[in-house]
Scaffold this motif. Structure first.
Motif, mmCIF file in Angstrom:
data_model
loop_
_atom_site.group_PDB
_atom_site.id
_atom_site.type_symbol
_atom_site.label_atom_id
_atom_site.label_comp_id
_atom_site.label_asym_id
_atom_site.label_seq_id
_atom_site.Cartn_x
_atom_site.Cartn_y
_atom_site.Cartn_z
ATOM 1 N N GLY A 45 3.037 5.533 -6.058
ATOM 2 C CA GLY A 45 3.858 6.009 -4.832
ATOM 3 C C GLY A 45 5.308 5.527 -5.015
ATOM 4 O O GLY A 45 5.543 4.177 -5.686
ATOM 5 N N GLY A 46 6.316 6.258 -5.003
ATOM 6 C CA GLY A 46 7.749 5.697 -5.369
ATOM 7 C C GLY A 46 8.390 5.295 -4.179
ATOM 8 O O GLY A 46 9.496 4.996 -3.905
ATOM 9 N N SER A 47 7.646 5.395 -2.757
ATOM 10 C CA SER A 47 8.235 5.203 -1.623
ATOM 11 C C SER A 47 7.252 4.722 -0.712
ATOM 12 O O SER A 47 5.692 4.957 -0.720
ATOM 13 N N LEU A 48 7.405 4.223 0.537
ATOM 14 C CA LEU A 48 6.589 3.868 1.497
ATOM 15 C C LEU A 48 6.049 5.297 1.915
ATOM 16 O O LEU A 48 4.699 5.455 2.363
ATOM 17 N N ALA A 49 6.484 6.594 2.196
ATOM 18 C CA ALA A 49 5.905 7.635 2.505
ATOM 19 C C ALA A 49 4.856 8.197 1.489
ATOM 20 O O ALA A 49 3.732 8.657 2.049
ATOM 21 N N GLU A 50 5.098 7.977 0.372
ATOM 22 C CA GLU A 50 4.104 8.614 -0.625
ATOM 23 C C GLU A 50 3.251 7.670 -0.756
ATOM 24 O O GLU A 50 1.999 7.953 -0.771
ATOM 25 N N ALA A 51 3.114 6.117 -0.442
ATOM 26 C CA ALA A 51 2.285 5.216 -0.333
ATOM 27 C C ALA A 51 1.249 5.724 0.831
ATOM 28 O O ALA A 51 0.065 5.633 0.721
ATOM 29 N N ARG A 52 1.829 5.921 2.025
ATOM 30 C CA ARG A 52 0.939 6.274 3.206
ATOM 31 C C ARG A 52 0.177 7.660 3.021
ATOM 32 O O ARG A 52 -0.854 7.706 3.385
ATOM 33 N N ALA A 53 0.856 8.557 2.002
ATOM 34 C CA ALA A 53 0.193 9.868 1.659
ATOM 35 C C ALA A 53 -1.168 9.391 0.776
ATOM 36 O O ALA A 53 -2.184 10.066 1.153
ATOM 37 N N VAL A 54 -0.979 8.640 0.019
ATOM 38 C CA VAL A 54 -2.092 8.312 -0.975
ATOM 39 C C VAL A 54 -3.116 7.621 -0.174
ATOM 40 O O VAL A 54 -4.436 7.839 -0.252
ATOM 41 N N LEU A 55 -2.703 6.633 0.604
ATOM 42 C CA LEU A 55 -3.668 5.990 1.792
ATOM 43 C C LEU A 55 -4.486 7.040 2.751
ATOM 44 O O LEU A 55 -5.709 6.851 2.753
ATOM 45 N N ALA A 56 -3.849 8.047 2.982
ATOM 46 C CA ALA A 56 -4.481 9.074 3.601
ATOM 47 C C ALA A 56 -5.457 9.743 3.141
ATOM 48 O O ALA A 56 -6.394 10.413 3.696
ATOM 49 N N ALA A 57 -5.101 9.846 1.823
ATOM 50 C CA ALA A 57 -6.119 11.004 0.923
ATOM 51 C C ALA A 57 -7.121 10.490 0.496
ATOM 52 O O ALA A 57 -8.317 10.892 0.083
ATOM 53 N N GLU A 58 -7.272 8.864 -0.060
ATOM 54 C CA GLU A 58 -8.461 8.603 -0.674
ATOM 55 C C GLU A 58 -8.213 6.863 -0.295
ATOM 56 O O GLU A 58 -7.327 6.418 -0.202
ATOM 57 N N VAL A 60 -8.504 2.959 -1.752
ATOM 58 C CA VAL A 60 -8.079 2.360 -2.799
ATOM 59 C C VAL A 60 -8.786 0.883 -2.650
ATOM 60 O O VAL A 60 -9.188 0.605 -1.763
ATOM 61 N N ASP A 61 -8.717 0.278 -3.993
ATOM 62 C CA ASP A 61 -9.637 -0.920 -4.230
ATOM 63 C C ASP A 61 -8.541 -2.156 -4.241
ATOM 64 O O ASP A 61 -8.535 -3.361 -4.240
ATOM 65 N N LEU A 62 -7.200 -1.851 -4.705
ATOM 66 C CA LEU A 62 -6.397 -2.836 -4.771
ATOM 67 C C LEU A 62 -4.969 -2.086 -4.586
ATOM 68 O O LEU A 62 -4.736 -1.004 -5.237
ATOM 69 N N VAL A 63 -3.893 -2.765 -4.172
ATOM 70 C CA VAL A 63 -2.576 -2.229 -4.029
ATOM 71 C C VAL A 63 -1.465 -3.162 -4.720
ATOM 72 O O VAL A 63 -1.600 -4.419 -4.156
ATOM 73 N N THR A 64 -0.613 -2.749 -5.356
ATOM 74 C CA THR A 64 0.496 -3.505 -5.886
ATOM 75 C C THR A 64 1.760 -2.868 -5.323
ATOM 76 O O THR A 64 1.945 -1.820 -5.416
ATOM 77 N N THR A 65 2.909 -3.627 -4.755
ATOM 78 C CA THR A 65 3.913 -3.018 -4.189
ATOM 79 C C THR A 65 5.049 -3.849 -4.421
ATOM 80 O O THR A 65 4.990 -4.937 -4.339
ATOM 81 N N ALA A 66 6.152 -3.084 -4.763
ATOM 82 C CA ALA A 66 7.600 -3.627 -4.769
ATOM 83 C C ALA A 66 8.174 -4.134 -3.211
ATOM 84 O O ALA A 66 7.335 -3.650 -2.369
ATOM 85 N N LEU A 67 8.886 -5.034 -3.256
ATOM 86 C CA LEU A 67 9.080 -5.677 -1.949
ATOM 87 C C LEU A 67 10.317 -4.665 -1.301
ATOM 88 O O LEU A 67 10.353 -4.432 -0.151
ATOM 89 N N GLY A 74 7.657 -3.451 1.065
ATOM 90 C CA GLY A 74 6.647 -3.829 0.747
ATOM 91 C C GLY A 74 5.651 -4.351 1.796
ATOM 92 O O GLY A 74 4.361 -4.108 1.835
ATOM 93 N N LEU A 75 6.369 -4.985 2.990
ATOM 94 C CA LEU A 75 5.658 -5.512 4.130
ATOM 95 C C LEU A 75 4.986 -4.354 4.930
ATOM 96 O O LEU A 75 3.861 -4.341 5.675
ATOM 97 N N GLN A 76 5.838 -3.041 4.811
ATOM 98 C CA GLN A 76 5.321 -1.948 5.747
ATOM 99 C C GLN A 76 4.210 -1.300 4.854
ATOM 100 O O GLN A 76 3.187 -0.874 5.570
ATOM 101 N N VAL A 77 4.170 -1.354 3.716
ATOM 102 C CA VAL A 77 3.034 -0.796 2.829
ATOM 103 C C VAL A 77 1.977 -1.568 3.195
ATOM 104 O O VAL A 77 0.663 -1.322 3.396
ATOM 105 N N ALA A 78 2.084 -2.984 3.044
ATOM 106 C CA ALA A 78 0.771 -3.890 3.585
ATOM 107 C C ALA A 78 0.277 -3.572 4.865
ATOM 108 O O ALA A 78 -1.003 -3.508 5.190
ATOM 109 N N ARG A 79 1.319 -3.211 5.809
ATOM 110 C CA ARG A 79 0.760 -2.949 7.018
ATOM 111 C C ARG A 79 -0.092 -1.561 7.201
ATOM 112 O O ARG A 79 -1.046 -1.291 7.907
ATOM 113 N N ALA A 80 0.771 -0.522 6.339
ATOM 114 C CA ALA A 80 -0.010 0.974 6.457
ATOM 115 C C ALA A 80 -1.656 0.597 5.740
ATOM 116 O O ALA A 80 -2.365 1.257 5.959
#
Length: 280
Positions: A45-58, A60-67, A74-80
């Protein structure tokens, strides 16, 4: 298999979500993951929106995110991740070149499992990820442990020894400093591979004095002699001060074995790695 399992992932073919606005950084992280985890499936995912789309679709076992992301952080990704169905206990690791300032300001939220300083390099990132997915003990790693409660000391010592660490336990800061001074200037310096100290200790000195002695009195840097400080103080200013004074990391009470061992093993591995910056 270790009797005390540190693995954060239960599957041999985990799905890892890598979120970063830089395609190059995603490629670098992907290469590390593929090296460390044969069979890994990587979602990008190149953005928060793309990360949310992946999380809605399948799942995951581990997430790495830029800040910093183009449309959030990245804190919003963690919340998502926490809000996504079935994702509550998924490890979320923030990878950033600005980790230290966030640590000192205590800006990371409880949604973030851990954090990695991008400036430490590829090898350190590999060791860090390995600590989550395929943790291995470091035989005979020597920990100088400072704790004045003998009951607590017995429990923590057992935790460390369960992961093949060798423990020298002292009950006060004065003895710890005397121990380190005895090794200073010798071929066996600094006398331990890692210092683990409680913050508050009986006697005139405490964990802060041990930290000051290691960093300033003896001049050992964070890689030369890592220091982990255990504290039940939830005051963010006090926590930030310990990090500014040279603590590698904090272990908050009540102590959880997997977190303590993971942090200790990572610092031990990091201290043995050559410098190799991970650059965007």
């Amino acid at each position: 298999m270790m009797s005390h399992d540190l693995r954060h992932l239960d599957t041999e073919t985990p799905c890892v979500l890598v979120v970063d606005g830089s395609k190059l950084v995603r490629k670098l992280i992907l290469a590390v993951l593929q090296k460390e985890l044969p069979g890994v499936r990587v979602a990008e995912g190149g953005s928060l929106a793309e990360a949310r789309a992946v999380l809605a679709a399948e799942p995951v076992d581990l997430v790495t995110t830029a800040l910093v992301l183009p449309d959030g952080d990245g804190l919003q990704v963690a919340r998502a991740v926490r809000e996504a169905g079935g994702q509550r206990y998924v490890p979320v690791i923030v990878i950033s070149g600005d980790v230290q300032s966030h640590l000192e300001d205590r800006r990371f939220t409880e949604d973030v499992t851990d954090y990695f300083d991008k400036g430490l390099g590829h090898n350190a990132l590999a060791a860090f990820i390995r600590g989550y997915v395929q943790p291995q003990p470091i035989a005979d790693a020597h920990v100088l442990y400072i704790e004045d409660s003998r009951t607590v000391a017995v429990a923590i010592r057992r935790m460390l020894e369960a992961h093949q660490m060798r423990v020298t336990h002292v009950t006060n800061a004065e003895d710890a400093i005397a121990y380190l001074e005895a090794y200073a200037g010798t071929d066996a310096a600094p006398g331990a591979d890692l210092v683990l100290t409680d913050l508050y200790l009986k006697g005139e000195l405490d964990g802060r004095d041990v930290l000051d002695k290691v960093r300033n009195g003896l001049g050992y840097g964070k890689r030369r002699l890592p220091v982990l400080v255990m504290t039940g103080d939830d005051n963010r200013d006090n926590q930030a001060a310990l990090l500014r004074q040279g603590a590698n990391d904090l272990v908050l009470k009540p102590i959880e074995e997997r977190l303590l061992a993971t942090k200790a093993l990572f610092q031990l591995r990091l201290s043995r790695l050559p410098d190799h910056p991970l650059q965007a």
